[in-house]
Design a protein around this motif. Structure first.
Motif, PDB file in Angstrom:
ATOM      1  N   SER A 116       3.049  38.112  18.034  1.00  0.00           N
ATOM      2  CA  SER A 116       3.045  37.201  16.889  1.00  0.00           C
ATOM      3  C   SER A 116       2.533  37.926  15.646  1.00  0.00           C
ATOM      4  O   SER A 116       1.691  38.811  15.747  1.00  0.00           O
ATOM      5  CB  SER A 116       2.152  35.991  17.180  1.00  0.00           C
ATOM      6  N   PRO A 117       3.017  37.527  14.469  1.00  0.00           N
ATOM      7  CA  PRO A 117       2.577  38.196  13.245  1.00  0.00           C
ATOM      8  C   PRO A 117       1.130  37.867  12.868  1.00  0.00           C
ATOM      9  O   PRO A 117       0.625  36.792  13.173  1.00  0.00           O
ATOM     10  CB  PRO A 117       3.547  37.683  12.180  1.00  0.00           C
ATOM     11  N   ILE A 118       0.517  38.825  12.206  1.00  0.00           N
ATOM     12  CA  ILE A 118      -0.855  38.704  11.713  1.00  0.00           C
ATOM     13  C   ILE A 118      -0.781  38.655  10.193  1.00  0.00           C
ATOM     14  O   ILE A 118      -0.306  39.597   9.559  1.00  0.00           O
ATOM     15  CB  ILE A 118      -1.701  39.913  12.168  1.00  0.00           C
ATOM     16  N   TRP A 119      -1.251  37.535   9.621  1.00  0.00           N
ATOM     17  CA  TRP A 119      -1.224  37.351   8.171  1.00  0.00           C
ATOM     18  C   TRP A 119      -2.651  37.281   7.649  1.00  0.00           C
ATOM     19  O   TRP A 119      -3.537  36.749   8.315  1.00  0.00           O
ATOM     20  CB  TRP A 119      -0.483  36.064   7.810  1.00  0.00           C
ATOM     21  N   VAL A 120      -2.842  37.807   6.449  1.00  0.00           N
ATOM     22  CA  VAL A 120      -4.162  37.779   5.813  1.00  0.00           C
ATOM     23  C   VAL A 120      -3.977  37.258   4.391  1.00  0.00           C
ATOM     24  O   VAL A 120      -3.052  37.679   3.675  1.00  0.00           O
ATOM     25  CB  VAL A 120      -4.806  39.183   5.783  1.00  0.00           C
ATOM     26  N   MET A 121      -4.840  36.333   4.001  1.00  0.00           N
ATOM     27  CA  MET A 121      -4.790  35.781   2.649  1.00  0.00           C
ATOM     28  C   MET A 121      -5.107  36.882   1.626  1.00  0.00           C
ATOM     29  O   MET A 121      -5.946  37.748   1.880  1.00  0.00           O
ATOM     30  CB  MET A 121      -5.787  34.632   2.496  1.00  0.00           C
ATOM     31  N   GLU A 122      -4.445  36.809   0.477  1.00  0.00           N
ATOM     32  CA  GLU A 122      -4.637  37.816  -0.567  1.00  0.00           C
ATOM     33  C   GLU A 122      -6.095  37.929  -1.006  1.00  0.00           C
ATOM     34  O   GLU A 122      -6.582  39.019  -1.280  1.00  0.00           O
ATOM     35  CB  GLU A 122      -3.763  37.501  -1.788  1.00  0.00           C
ATOM     36  N   GLU A 123      -6.800  36.779  -1.060  1.00  0.00           N
ATOM     37  CA  GLU A 123      -8.197  36.798  -1.501  1.00  0.00           C
ATOM     38  C   GLU A 123      -9.060  37.619  -0.546  1.00  0.00           C
ATOM     39  O   GLU A 123      -9.982  38.308  -0.973  1.00  0.00           O
ATOM     40  CB  GLU A 123      -8.769  35.375  -1.580  1.00  0.00           C
ATOM     41  N   VAL A 124      -8.771  37.533   0.732  1.00  0.00           N
ATOM     42  CA  VAL A 124      -9.526  38.287   1.732  1.00  0.00           C
ATOM     43  C   VAL A 124      -9.265  39.777   1.550  1.00  0.00           C
ATOM     44  O   VAL A 124     -10.186  40.597   1.575  1.00  0.00           O
ATOM     45  CB  VAL A 124      -9.174  37.829   3.162  1.00  0.00           C
ATOM     46  N   ILE A 125      -8.009  40.122   1.338  1.00  0.00           N
ATOM     47  CA  ILE A 125      -7.658  41.527   1.127  1.00  0.00           C
ATOM     48  C   ILE A 125      -8.315  42.041  -0.147  1.00  0.00           C
ATOM     49  O   ILE A 125      -8.864  43.146  -0.168  1.00  0.00           O
ATOM     50  CB  ILE A 125      -6.135  41.703   1.099  1.00  0.00           C
ATOM     51  N   ALA A 126      -8.305  41.232  -1.192  1.00  0.00           N
ATOM     52  CA  ALA A 126      -8.931  41.645  -2.453  1.00  0.00           C
ATOM     53  C   ALA A 126     -10.432  41.871  -2.278  1.00  0.00           C
ATOM     54  O   ALA A 126     -10.995  42.806  -2.853  1.00  0.00           O
ATOM     55  CB  ALA A 126      -8.677  40.607  -3.537  1.00  0.00           C
ATOM     56  N   ASP A 127     -11.071  41.025  -1.468  1.00  0.00           N
ATOM     57  CA  ASP A 127     -12.526  41.120  -1.285  1.00  0.00           C
ATOM     58  C   ASP A 127     -12.958  42.209  -0.308  1.00  0.00           C
ATOM     59  O   ASP A 127     -14.033  42.783  -0.470  1.00  0.00           O
ATOM     60  CB  ASP A 127     -13.100  39.784  -0.782  1.00  0.00           C
ATOM     61  N   ALA A 128     -12.154  42.494   0.716  1.00  0.00           N
ATOM     62  CA  ALA A 128     -12.665  43.308   1.812  1.00  0.00           C
ATOM     63  C   ALA A 128     -11.829  44.524   2.184  1.00  0.00           C
ATOM     64  O   ALA A 128     -12.241  45.302   3.043  1.00  0.00           O
ATOM     65  CB  ALA A 128     -12.837  42.429   3.053  1.00  0.00           C
TER      66      ALA A 128
END
Length: 168
Positions: A116-128
């Protein structure tokens, strides 16, 4: 949201704690998530397609999904609060959809077992997230600077006129 893949498991050089490393499709950003030893073993087992003689917890969960006709559409790592990541399993049974709260390490382990695909919210990527390809990032920034430096008001007016014609 940005789809990410598991790049592997690393160890923190100081604490020796395991880290699951997610990378975006362009290999430009990486998201390190500290996890426990057991979760690291579970993720590694899934990455290496290991089949234990008896089902371990994540294998049992995927067996339950199959037995009850449940599908894992995707996982979403949706927030980061006080250095803790939060995720959900996006489940489906026929027309019924549910989101179930889950630790990211467990969600990743199950996603790998169910493909299954793994998605990450943009805000999380921006923060971490951390940059993986600094040269490509700098090239992109420089290309944008060059674009803005050479931009003329007439270009914007002309582009807006084309968009208005397309809408009619």
């Amino acid at each position: 949201m940005i789809e990410m893949k598991v790049a592997g498991i690393a160890l923190d050089a100081v604490t020796r704690s395991p880290i699951v490393l997610l990378k975006d499709g362009s290999d430009r950003r990486a998201l390190p998530i500290y996890i426990g030893q057991d979760q690291a073993k579970a993720i590694m087992g899934a990455l290496e397609n290991q089949k234990p003689p008896r089902p371990l917890t994540h294998d049992l969960i995927t067996n339950l999904f199959e037995a009850w006709g449940l599908s894992l559409d995707k996982i979403i790592i949706h927030s980061l609060q006080d250095n803790t990541f939060y995720a959900v399993l996006c489940m489906r049974q026929g027309e019924i959809k549910k989101e179930i709260d889950c630790r990211p390490s467990d969600a990743i382990s199950i996603a790998l077992r169910t493909d299954s695909p793994i998605w990450v919210m943009e805000e999380v990527i921006a923060d971490a997230s951390i940059p993986v390809d600094r040269d490509a990032d700098e090239e992109e920034r420089q290309a944008f600077r060059d674009f803005v430096a050479n931009l003329r008001p007439e270009d914007l007016i002309q582009r807006r006129g084309l968009e208005q014609n397309d809408e009619q």
